[in-house]
Design a protein around this motif. Structure first.
Motif, PDB file in Angstrom:
ATOM      1  N   ILE A 152       0.936  -1.308  -0.045  1.00 37.22           N
ATOM      2  CA  ILE A 152       0.097  -0.125  -0.058  1.00 37.22           C
ATOM      3  C   ILE A 152       0.762   1.295  -0.101  1.00 37.22           C
ATOM      4  O   ILE A 152       1.629   1.372   0.993  1.00 37.22           O
ATOM      5  N   ILE A 153       0.833   2.084  -1.193  1.00 36.43           N
ATOM      6  CA  ILE A 153       1.608   3.239  -1.365  1.00 36.43           C
ATOM      7  C   ILE A 153       0.957   4.489  -1.066  1.00 36.43           C
ATOM      8  O   ILE A 153      -0.250   4.689  -1.654  1.00 36.43           O
ATOM      9  N   ASN A 154       1.201   5.335  -0.041  1.00 40.22           N
ATOM     10  CA  ASN A 154       0.705   6.746   0.092  1.00 40.22           C
ATOM     11  C   ASN A 154       0.961   7.596  -1.284  1.00 40.22           C
ATOM     12  O   ASN A 154       2.163   7.977  -1.222  1.00 40.22           O
ATOM     13  N   ASP A 155      -0.057   8.000  -2.028  1.00 40.51           N
ATOM     14  CA  ASP A 155       0.467   8.591  -3.158  1.00 40.51           C
ATOM     15  C   ASP A 155       1.230  10.191  -2.993  1.00 40.51           C
ATOM     16  O   ASP A 155       1.933  10.814  -3.852  1.00 40.51           O
ATOM     17  N   SER A 156       0.779  10.819  -1.909  1.00 36.96           N
ATOM     18  CA  SER A 156       1.204  12.326  -1.611  1.00 36.96           C
ATOM     19  C   SER A 156       2.532  12.037  -1.175  1.00 36.96           C
ATOM     20  O   SER A 156       3.641  12.575  -1.253  1.00 36.96           O
ATOM     21  N   SER A 157       2.919  11.110   0.080  1.00 39.16           N
ATOM     22  CA  SER A 157       4.015  11.056   0.883  1.00 39.16           C
ATOM     23  C   SER A 157       4.911  10.145   0.138  1.00 39.16           C
ATOM     24  O   SER A 157       6.391   9.926   0.751  1.00 39.16           O
ATOM     25  N   GLY A 158       4.522   9.053  -0.439  1.00 37.96           N
ATOM     26  CA  GLY A 158       5.491   8.004  -1.088  1.00 37.96           C
ATOM     27  C   GLY A 158       5.794   6.865   0.087  1.00 37.96           C
ATOM     28  O   GLY A 158       6.617   5.951  -0.315  1.00 37.96           O
ATOM     29  N   THR A 159       5.319   6.942   1.150  1.00 33.54           N
ATOM     30  CA  THR A 159       5.342   5.832   2.258  1.00 33.54           C
ATOM     31  C   THR A 159       4.767   4.731   1.848  1.00 33.54           C
ATOM     32  O   THR A 159       3.655   4.675   1.204  1.00 33.54           O
ATOM     33  N   LYS A 160       5.513   3.508   2.000  1.00 33.45           N
ATOM     34  CA  LYS A 160       5.126   2.159   1.730  1.00 33.45           C
ATOM     35  C   LYS A 160       4.819   1.363   2.912  1.00 33.45           C
ATOM     36  O   LYS A 160       5.333   1.163   3.989  1.00 33.45           O
ATOM     37  N   HIS A 161       3.657   0.634   2.683  1.00 38.69           N
ATOM     38  CA  HIS A 161       3.230  -0.369   3.930  1.00 38.69           C
ATOM     39  C   HIS A 161       3.046  -1.881   3.269  1.00 38.69           C
ATOM     40  O   HIS A 161       2.216  -1.751   2.355  1.00 38.69           O
TER      41      HIS A 161
END
Length: 241
Positions: A98-107
Motif C-alpha cells: 500500500i503506497i501513499n500517493d502524496s507522501s510516498g510511504t510504503k506499507h
C-alpha cells in the motif's frame, strides 16, 4: 474404456510375422518430443447449506512442452523407451504494498515466497507391428508408467499468515497407440497419443498454524483415479545412433 480396447484390438490384428523390418533395425535412438496436453478437473469443496454446494473446476491447456527420450531395442525386436517428462525447480516471490500517493510511504500488506519442485519421467515398452514388412510406416502400441513427485512450499513475511507445504508422490499408467515414419535410414518421425488408464498418488498437506494442535497440522490422503479427463498428444523427431 471400450474405445481404448477397440484401438488395441485393431493394432494387434495387423501384426504379421517375426522377421526384421530393416527400418526398425536401430539398437539405440534419441528423440525430441513436443507434448501437447488438455486437462480438466472438478471437485466438491464444501456444502454451504442444505441446498447449495461449492465446487471448484480447473482447465489447463499446454501447447508447447519439449521432452527428451532415449530408446533401445528389446530381444524381440520391440523397444524400451525412457523419457524425461518434467524437471522443474521454480521459485516465485510476490509482494502486495500500500503506497501513499502524496507522501510516498510504503506499507507491505503481504509478501510471500513460493517454491515448486516437479520431477517426472516415463518408461514405456513399445510393441512394434509390421515386423516382417519392409515399410517406412510402422504402427506400434506402448505400455507405459509415469512416476512423479511434486512439492509446493509457501512462506509468508507477515505473522498473520502461516507457511504451508503440499507434496504429491505417485504414478500414472498409459496405453499409447503410435505411428512411426522413417524419413531415412537414420531419421524418423514419431506420432503418438498417450491414453491415461489410471493414476494413483499419496498427498500430504501441512499448514504450520500454531493455533492448530501439532498432530492435526499434517493431513495425508491416498488418491486413485481412473480414465482421467486428460488428453495428450506427442509428435517427435528421432535419430538412430
Amino acid at each position: 474404456m471400450k474405445n481404448y480396447l477397440s484401438i488395441i484390438f485393431l493394432l494387434l490384428i495387423i501384426q504379421k510375422g517375426h522377421s526384421q523390418n530393416t527400418y526398425t533395425d536401430d539398437k539405440n535412438a534419441i528423440k525430441i518430443y513436443n507434448l501437447t496436453t488438455f486437462e480438466s478437473s472438478s471437485s466438491k469443496l464444501r456444502s454451504d447449506s442444505a441446498s447449495f454446494s461449492l465446487y471448484s473446476s480447473n482447465s489447463i491447456s499446454e501447447y508447447f512442452h519439449p521432452t527428451f527420450a532415449y530408446q533401445w531395442k528389446s530381444k524381440k525386436n520391440n523397444f524400451h523407451e525412457i523419457e524425461l517428462t518434467n524437471f522443474i525447480l521454480k521459485n516465485n516471490k510476490s509482494k502486495d504494498e500500500i503506497i501513499n500517493d502524496s507522501s510516498g510511504t510504503k506499507h507491505t500488506k503481504i509478501s510471500s515466497r513460493t517454491t515448486m519442485i516437479l520431477i517426472s519421467f516415463r518408461y514405456e515398452y513399445i510393441l512394434n507391428f509390421n515386423k516382417s514388412k519392409d515399410t517406412r510406416f510402422v504402427p506400434s502400441l506402448g505400455f507405459g508408467v509415469r512416476p512423479f513427485y511434486k512439492q509446493e512450499d509457501i512462506k509468508f513475511d507477515v505473522s498473520t499468515s502461516f507457511p504451508s507445504s503440499e507434496k504429491y508422490i505417485g504414478f500414472s499408467t498409459y496405453i499409447t497407440p503410435r505411428l512411426t515414419y522413417y524419413v531415412s535410414s537414420k531419421l524418423f518421425l514419431d506420432i503418438n497419443i498417450p491414453l491415461n488408464i489410471f493414476s494413483m498418488n499419496y498427498n500430504t498437506t501441512l499448514l504450520d498454524n500454531p493455533a492448530i494442535p501439532k498432530e492435526h497440522r499434517d493431513v495425508s490422503s491416498l488418491n486413485f483415479e481412473e480414465l482421467t479427463n486428460v488428453f495428450s498428444a506427442r509428435i517427435g523427431v528421432g535419430l538412430k545412433l
